[in-house]
Design an enzyme around this catalytic site. Sequence first.
Site, PDB file in Angstrom:
ATOM      1  N   LYS A  94     -13.743  -4.285   2.504  1.00  0.00           N
ATOM      2  CA  LYS A  94     -14.644  -3.134   2.375  1.00  0.00           C
ATOM      3  C   LYS A  94     -16.088  -3.470   2.749  1.00  0.00           C
ATOM      4  CE  LYS A  94     -11.928  -0.589  -1.052  1.00  0.00           C
ATOM      5  NZ  LYS A  94     -11.950   0.087  -2.360  1.00  0.00           N
ATOM      6  N   ASN A  97     -14.678   2.365   2.593  1.00  0.00           N
ATOM      7  CA  ASN A  97     -13.210   2.408   2.528  1.00  0.00           C
ATOM      8  C   ASN A  97     -12.628   3.407   3.521  1.00  0.00           C
ATOM      9  OD1 ASN A  97     -13.682   4.917   1.317  1.00  0.00           O
ATOM     10  ND2 ASN A  97     -12.058   4.653  -0.196  1.00  0.00           N
ATOM     11  N   ASP A 120     -14.137   6.288  -2.924  1.00  0.00           N
ATOM     12  CA  ASP A 120     -13.576   5.827  -4.196  1.00  0.00           C
ATOM     13  C   ASP A 120     -14.124   6.625  -5.378  1.00  0.00           C
ATOM     14  OD1 ASP A 120     -11.875   3.864  -3.178  1.00  0.00           O
ATOM     15  OD2 ASP A 120     -13.436   2.329  -3.191  1.00  0.00           O
ATOM     16  N   GLY A 150     -17.995  -5.564 -10.359  1.00  0.00           N
ATOM     17  CA  GLY A 150     -17.648  -5.919  -8.989  1.00  0.00           C
ATOM     18  C   GLY A 150     -17.768  -4.737  -8.049  1.00  0.00           C
ATOM     19  N   GLY A 151     -17.217  -4.910  -6.850  1.00  0.00           N
ATOM     20  CA  GLY A 151     -17.320  -3.881  -5.828  1.00  0.00           C
ATOM     21  C   GLY A 151     -16.659  -2.581  -6.213  1.00  0.00           C
ATOM     22  N   ARG A 168     -18.311  -9.688 -17.976  1.00  0.00           N
ATOM     23  CA  ARG A 168     -18.202 -11.038 -18.538  1.00  0.00           C
ATOM     24  C   ARG A 168     -19.449 -11.853 -18.197  1.00  0.00           C
ATOM     25  NH1 ARG A 168     -13.105 -14.137 -16.435  1.00  0.00           N
ATOM     26  NH2 ARG A 168     -14.312 -13.834 -14.529  1.00  0.00           N
ATOM     27  N   THR A 169     -19.896 -11.780 -16.946  1.00  0.00           N
ATOM     28  CA  THR A 169     -21.161 -12.393 -16.544  1.00  0.00           C
ATOM     29  C   THR A 169     -22.235 -11.316 -16.636  1.00  0.00           C
ATOM     30  OG1 THR A 169     -19.954 -13.813 -15.001  1.00  0.00           O
ATOM     31  CG2 THR A 169     -22.349 -13.672 -14.716  1.00  0.00           C
ATOM     32  N   GLY A 227      -4.910   4.401 -12.442  1.00  0.00           N
ATOM     33  CA  GLY A 227      -5.702   4.883 -11.324  1.00  0.00           C
ATOM     34  C   GLY A 227      -4.920   5.521 -10.194  1.00  0.00           C
ATOM     35  N   SER A 280       0.816  -1.217   0.000  1.00  0.00           N
ATOM     36  CA  SER A 280       0.000   0.000   0.000  1.00  0.00           C
ATOM     37  C   SER A 280       0.850   1.267   0.000  1.00  0.00           C
ATOM     38  CB  SER A 280      -0.927   0.011   1.215  1.00  0.00           C
ATOM     39  OG  SER A 280      -1.594   1.256   1.307  1.00  0.00           O
TER      40      SER A 280
END
Length: 269
Positions: free
Chosen positions: A68, A89, A105, A132-133, A155-156, A237, A17
Site C-alpha cells: 500500500k 489501496n 479502507d 500501524g498502516g 503497545r509502543t 471486518g 484474497s
Amino acid sequence: MTTLPRYAVFGNPVAHSKSPQIHRQFALQEGVDIEYERICADIGGFAQAVSTFFETGGCGANVTVPFKQEAFDLADEHSERALAAGAVNTLILLKNGKLRGDNTDGIGLANDITQVKNIAIEDKTILLLGAGGAVRGVIPVLKEHRPARIVITNRTHAKAEELARLFGIEAVPMADLNGGFDIIINGTSGGLSGQLPAVSPEIFRDCRLAYDMVYGEAALAFLNFAQSNGAAEVSDGLGMLVGQAAASYHIWRGFTPDIRPVIEYMKAL
C-alpha cells in the site's frame, strides 16, 4: 487478449484474497461482465507488475499487504483520503495515462458500522487499538463522521502519539485505559497469531460495538475477549472488506454496489 474490462488485486501473498468473488457479485448487480484476477507481485517487483498490468489493458487495481505504501509512491495523483492515510489501496488508470491513487479502507469501515450495523459514529467515543498502516488509513474518514472523541493506543506508545499529533486525536497508554468507549476498533495484527492486545477487560464494560478489522478466524480471539467482558455487539471486518471493495468499484466504474447482499453471500461461502 480479453475484451472484458480488467481489474486485479495485487499483494504478496494474495492467493487467499476474497476480492475476485466480491467484485464478481458487484458486476452481477451492475449487469456487466468483468475480469478480476489475483496478482502476486514479487517483493521489489510491485511497480513493474503494476506497469505491466496497465500497459496490457488493465483498468483498475486493488492493492493489499505489503504494497500500500509502494502504491502511494507509484501513483501520479492522489485523493485527499490517500494523502491523509499515506497509503493507497485503489489505483485507476486515467484517460490521460496517469495513475490515480485512492484509499477506501476508511469508507469500508465507516459504512459497515453506520449503514449495515446501524450504529452512529457521530458523538460517540471511539478507541483505536494499534497504530500501524491499517489504523492510519481509517482515521480520516472516522473523523469526518464527527465522533465526540477518538483515542488511540498502541503497545509502543510513541507510535500512538505520532498518529495522535498527525490527526489531532488523543493517545493514551494501554495500561491507563478503562471504560467509557462506545466503539472499540482493533487494528493490531496480533489476532493472526491468536494474541490479544494488552488491555484491561474493563475497557469493554460500556462498549456498544467491538470491531476487528480482520475477518474470519483471525478475529475470533479478540471478539470473544470483547464479548465475554461486556461488549454489546461484536463484528469482524468482513463488512469493511466488502465496503472498501464497493468504494473501489465505484471509483472504477461509477456504479455503487449494495454491500448488504454481498456481505451475506460472502458469509455463506
